[in-house]
Each structure stands twice: as structure tokens, then as C-alpha cells.
Design an enzyme around this catalytic site. Structure first.
Site, PDB file in Angstrom:
ATOM      1  N   ARG A  35      -4.319 -15.063  -8.318  1.00 13.17           N
ATOM      2  CA  ARG A  35      -2.851 -15.036  -8.257  1.00 13.17           C
ATOM      3  C   ARG A  35      -2.206 -15.755  -9.448  1.00 13.17           C
ATOM      4  O   ARG A  35      -1.109 -15.385  -9.880  1.00 13.17           O
ATOM      5  CB  ARG A  35      -2.375 -15.660  -6.946  1.00 13.17           C
ATOM      6  N   LYS A 198      -7.328  -0.987  14.529  1.00 13.02           N
ATOM      7  CA  LYS A 198      -6.439  -0.549  15.607  1.00 13.02           C
ATOM      8  C   LYS A 198      -5.389   0.472  15.185  1.00 13.02           C
ATOM      9  O   LYS A 198      -4.792   0.346  14.118  1.00 13.02           O
ATOM     10  CB  LYS A 198      -5.711  -1.767  16.174  1.00 13.02           C
ATOM     11  N   GLY A 354      -3.774  -5.695   4.144  1.00 10.49           N
ATOM     12  CA  GLY A 354      -4.751  -6.275   5.064  1.00 10.49           C
ATOM     13  C   GLY A 354      -6.128  -6.446   4.451  1.00 10.49           C
ATOM     14  O   GLY A 354      -6.283  -6.962   3.343  1.00 10.49           O
ATOM     15  N   GLY A 377       0.665  -8.218   3.635  1.00  5.84           N
ATOM     16  CA  GLY A 377       1.775  -7.882   4.535  1.00  5.84           C
ATOM     17  C   GLY A 377       2.878  -7.116   3.825  1.00  5.84           C
ATOM     18  O   GLY A 377       3.450  -6.164   4.373  1.00  5.84           O
TER      19      GLY A 377
HETATM   20  P1  AMP Z   1      -7.485  -3.814   9.566  1.00  6.37           P
HETATM   21  O1  AMP Z   1      -7.157  -5.264   9.290  1.00  6.37           O
HETATM   22  O2  AMP Z   1      -6.651  -3.185  10.624  1.00  6.37           O
HETATM   23  O3  AMP Z   1      -7.564  -3.003   8.306  1.00  6.37           O
HETATM   24  O4  AMP Z   1      -8.931  -3.802  10.220  1.00  6.37           O
HETATM   25  C1  AMP Z   1     -10.066  -4.213   9.527  1.00  6.37           C
HETATM   26  C2  AMP Z   1     -11.148  -4.489  10.487  1.00  6.37           C
HETATM   27  O5  AMP Z   1     -11.507  -3.314  11.179  1.00  6.37           O
HETATM   28  C3  AMP Z   1     -12.414  -4.971   9.817  1.00  6.37           C
HETATM   29  O6  AMP Z   1     -12.606  -6.313  10.141  1.00  6.37           O
HETATM   30  C4  AMP Z   1     -13.500  -4.072  10.383  1.00  6.37           C
HETATM   31  O7  AMP Z   1     -14.640  -4.795  10.783  1.00  6.37           O
HETATM   32  C5  AMP Z   1     -12.834  -3.455  11.594  1.00  6.37           C
HETATM   33  N1  AMP Z   1     -13.451  -2.165  11.966  1.00  6.37           N
HETATM   34  C6  AMP Z   1     -13.628  -1.092  11.206  1.00  6.37           C
HETATM   35  N2  AMP Z   1     -14.284  -0.130  11.880  1.00  6.37           N
HETATM   36  C7  AMP Z   1     -14.545  -0.609  13.111  1.00  6.37           C
HETATM   37  C8  AMP Z   1     -15.222  -0.103  14.267  1.00  6.37           C
HETATM   38  N3  AMP Z   1     -15.745   1.119  14.268  1.00  6.37           N
HETATM   39  N4  AMP Z   1     -15.297  -0.890  15.350  1.00  6.37           N
HETATM   40  C9  AMP Z   1     -14.762  -2.111  15.330  1.00  6.37           C
HETATM   41  N5  AMP Z   1     -14.115  -2.651  14.284  1.00  6.37           N
HETATM   42  C10 AMP Z   1     -14.006  -1.919  13.176  1.00  6.37           C
END
Ligand code: AMP
Length: 396
Positions: A35, A198, A354, A377
Site C-alpha cells: 500500500r 456464499k 474480498g 470492500g
Molecule cells: P468470499 O470471501 O465470499 O470470496 O469467499 C471466499 C471463501 O470461500 C474462501 O475462504 C474459500 O475457502 C471459500 N470456498 C470456496 N469454495 C468453497 C466450497 N466449495 N465450500 C466451502 N467454502 C468454499
């Protein structure tokens, strides 16, 4: 859009909001200076014009308290090393001391103010506090994308005290251009890859980008809510049951808008959420009970590869598997390789928001994609179609 290049800083004091919220180790040494490096071009421009720079930032979350470990004095030497100029430090960001230090600053010099968040007025967006900050400079530059989604005193409110004398720094301007390229001016076909855990955390992004993309690749844990909603068996895979209807609705909307949606057809399933679990490749809608999908399967990756290599503009947000565990990182690494290849063939690729940046850095892709966003964010909110207050304040 006014950028720093529209101004000459000769004899002027630039008040620059930078993002020096860098990680420190137990001995208070900077462990990742990305940064600080990122802010360098704007600071150098001001100095080379013949002006001086007053730098303001937050570090950590001291919540209005003078937490000694969160003092910006700990990073002063690192900033000096990187910029190549001995940076002066003042242990306050407003008041007599700050006014005197800024007043004594000569052209070619840099002053670093103490942590803005030692005052709770900063995060509250207090106008009086912002006015005191504004007294420290002649021209305001916002170069902190990571906090541009916050209407804080130093990122947004302060701009009102600089009518006609405010602009974006190079870093912030670059971020705005990269997002614009994907969201409105990108060459077609445009492909968005959305992974991560999610649906709920990505839903606003999906809805917003359906109007902008030709292809949507859905991967990662998010997939299983869609597959279950379509009647598939997902075993013990991660799923948000209350989002199933929403998932079907997204697919309907995508179809109506002519967006081609690509989801995994096969997955690497495991019998436990562990790097050492037993694994097997199974069809995405036939995952046995006791098993969970933790990475994209080979057939899915082939399918994604074709789409990515045919794309001219690519947005990547979210891993397609649990990349933190080696056994389930292959899909995410493969996606990085396809994006790298597409980029080498002339596509524009933006990675951000993220965890994607962590994945890209972990696997060394940051120099192989067109742009890696510095703001988690802020990037997500931009992709959701929101106007960030820090950006709006410069444009108004
Ligand atoms: P995000 O912050 O929403 O981009 O989510 C990232 C997280 O999603 C990472 O820590 C991954 O380990 C998790 N992730 C990706 N694929 C899967 C899966 N099939 N089951 C559980 N967690 C997952």
C-alpha cells in the site's frame, strides 16, 4: 474526472489521503508495504512539481483511543525508504502541533500525520474535524481506494473545503478506470467469474452485473445453493437453503437478459472439510451423503477455460474452491492460469474484492492479470453499482 495530472503543485501543500493501513509484526515492523508502494507515484508527482505533501491515513482500529501500537510513527522509516525522502512525523493530525508542522513544511518535504482514527470524529465524518484537517493543505488529493466506500472525515467530508482544488491520486484514478472498463466500456465478450462461499454476500453484485456481462461463471461454495434449488443432490456441501428461490430467480433473470450462465458440472468432493480428506470427482448434482464439494472438477474447468479464453474483458471475484487447503486449490489455480493466458492474448482482466486478492497473491498471479484492486470492500461496493462517497466527493 479531475486527476492529479490536472494540477501543478509548485509552491503548494498537497493534503493527501493515503491508505497506509499496513500489517505490522509483533516488533511493529511493516510486513507488507504494497500500500505504501502504491501511494508513491502521487507523492512523487507533488514533490517533482515543486510542492510539499502532508500525508494522512488510518492504521488499524483504535476507535478514538491513542493506542500506541497503532501509531503511524512505526511506519515512518518504511515510507522514507520507499519514497526516498526523509519523512517528518507529527504525533497529532489536528490542532496546534499539526498546524505548526504543516506550516513549517518546505517544498520538496513530506509530513506524515498521526493516525486519523485516534479521533472518533474521523469515522463519524465530523465536519469540524474535517475542517481542521483541511487547514493543513492547499489542494486535497484522495488516493485511498480502500476507504473510498466510507463517508469518513478524511475520505469524503474534507473534500467540501477544497472547491475546485481536489482531485484523485493516480492509484484511485486507476481503480476507477479499471472498474469502468469492466462495468461499462469493456470490449465484448465480457465475463464475470464469481466464486467464494456464499450467494448472500454476492447477490447484489450478481444482480448488478447481469446488465453488463455476456457470460457469468458461478463457482465455489455458492454453486451448491443453485444446484440444490434446481433439484440436484449436494450431499453435505455448503448451502444457504433460504436463498434457493433467489438463486432460481437469478437464473431466470440471466436468461431473460441473454447472459450465459456457466456452473460446475463436476466437482472434487471430500468426505470431510480437511486437507487430508478422501476425495472423488462426482457429478455436481449427485454428491453422495457424507461428501461435500470443495473444488471444481476437471470437466468444469475445461468448460470454464473455453469461456475465459474467448473473453475480451474478465472480472474475477472469489475462488472456485477452498484454495486455502492445497488439496482443493487446483481449480482456483487453473482459473488463474486461464485468465493469465487470456490476458496475454489481449483481454483486460480485473481481480478484486474480498478473498480473490489473497488467492491471486498466494499463487503469484498479480503480475499476470491486467489489474488487481487494492480495495476489498470498496471494490465489492463498486461492483454492486454503488457510487462510493469518497469518489462522489471529488466529482461534486
Ligand atoms: P468470499 O470471501 O465470499 O470470496 O469467499 C471466499 C471463501 O470461500 C474462501 O475462504 C474459500 O475457502 C471459500 N470456498 C470456496 N469454495 C468453497 C466450497 N466449495 N465450500 C466451502 N467454502 C468454499
Amino acid at each position: 474526472m479531475k486527476t492529479i495530472d490536472d494540477y501543478n503543485f509548485e509552491g503548494k501543500k498537497a493534503l493527501i489521503r493515503v491508505d497506509f493501513n499496513v500489517p505490522l509484526d509483533a516488533d511493529l515492523n511493516v510486513t507488507d508495504a504494497t500500500r505504501i508502494e502504491a501511494a508513491k507515484p502521487s507523492i512523487i508527482k507533488v514533490l517533482e512539481d515543486g510542492g510539499s505533501a502532508v500525508l494522512m491515513s488510518h492504521l488499524g482500529r483504535p476507535k478514538g483511543q491513542r493506542v500506541p501500537e497503532m501509531s503511524l510513527k512505526h511506519i515512518c522509516e518504511k515510507v522514507s525508504d520507499i519514497i526516498g525522502v526523509q519523512v517528518k512525523f507529527v504525533d497529532d493530525c489536528i490542532g496546534e502541533k499539526a498546524i505548526t508542522a504543516a506550516g513549517n513544511l518546505q517544498d520538496g518535504e513530506i509530513l506524515l500525520l498521526e493516525n486519523l482514527r485516534y479521533y472518533e470524529e474521523e469515522t463519524k465524518g465530523d465536519v469540524g474535524f474535517a475542517e481542521q484537517l483541511a487547514a493543513l493543505g492547499d489542494i486535497y488529493i484522495n488516493d485511498a481506494f480502500g476507504t473510498a466506500h466510507r463517508a469518513h472525515a478524511s475520505t469524503t467530508i474534507v473534500a467540501q473545503f477544497f472547491p475546485g482544488k481536489k482531485c484523485f491520486g493516480y492509484l484511485l484514478a486507476q481503480e476507477i478506470k479499471a472498474i469502468d472498463k469492466v462495468m461499462s466500456s469493456g470490449e465484448k465478450p465480457v465475463t464475470a467469474i464469481l466464486g467464494g462461499a456464499k450467494v448472500s454476500s454476492k447477490i447484489t453484485i450478481i444482480e448488478n452485473i447481469l446488465d453488463k456481462v455476456d457470460h457469468l461463471i458461478i463457482g465455489g461454495g455458492m454453486t451448491y445453493t443453485f444446484i440444490k434449488a434446481k433439484g440436484g443432490s449436494i450431499g453435505d456441501s455448503i448451502c444457504e437453503d433460504d436463498k434457493q428461490e433467489l438463486a432460481l430467480d437469478i437464473l431466470k433473470k440471466a436468461e431473460a437478459k441473454g447472459v450465459q450462465v456457466h456452473m460446475p458440472t463436476d466437482v472434487l468432493a471430500a468426505d470431510a472439510f480437511s486437507n487430508d480428506a478422501n476425495t472423488q470427482v462426482v457429478a455436481v448434482g449427485s454428491i453422495p451423503e457424507g461428501w461435500q464439494g470443495l473444488d471444481a472438477g476437471p470437466e468444469s474447468l475445461e468448460q470454464f477455460k473455453k469461456v475465459i479464453l474467448a473473453s475480451k474483458t474478465i472480472l474475477w471475484n472469489g475462488p472456485v474452491g477452498v484454495f486455502e487447503m492445497e488439496s482443493f486449490a487446483k481449480g482456483t489455480i487453473a482459473m488463474g492460469n486461464y485468465i493469465e493466458e487470456a490476458t496475454a492474448n489481449g483481454a483486460f482482466s480485473l481481480v478484486g474484492g474480498g478473498d480473490s486478492v489473497a488467492a491471486v497473491k498466494q499463487f503469484g498471479f498479480q503480475d499476470k492479470v491486467s489489474y488487481v484492486s487494492t480495495g476489498g470492500g470498496a471494490m465489492l461496493e463498486s461492483l454492486e453499482g454503488k457510487t462510493l462517497p469518497g469518489i462522489a466527493a471529488i466529482l461534486s
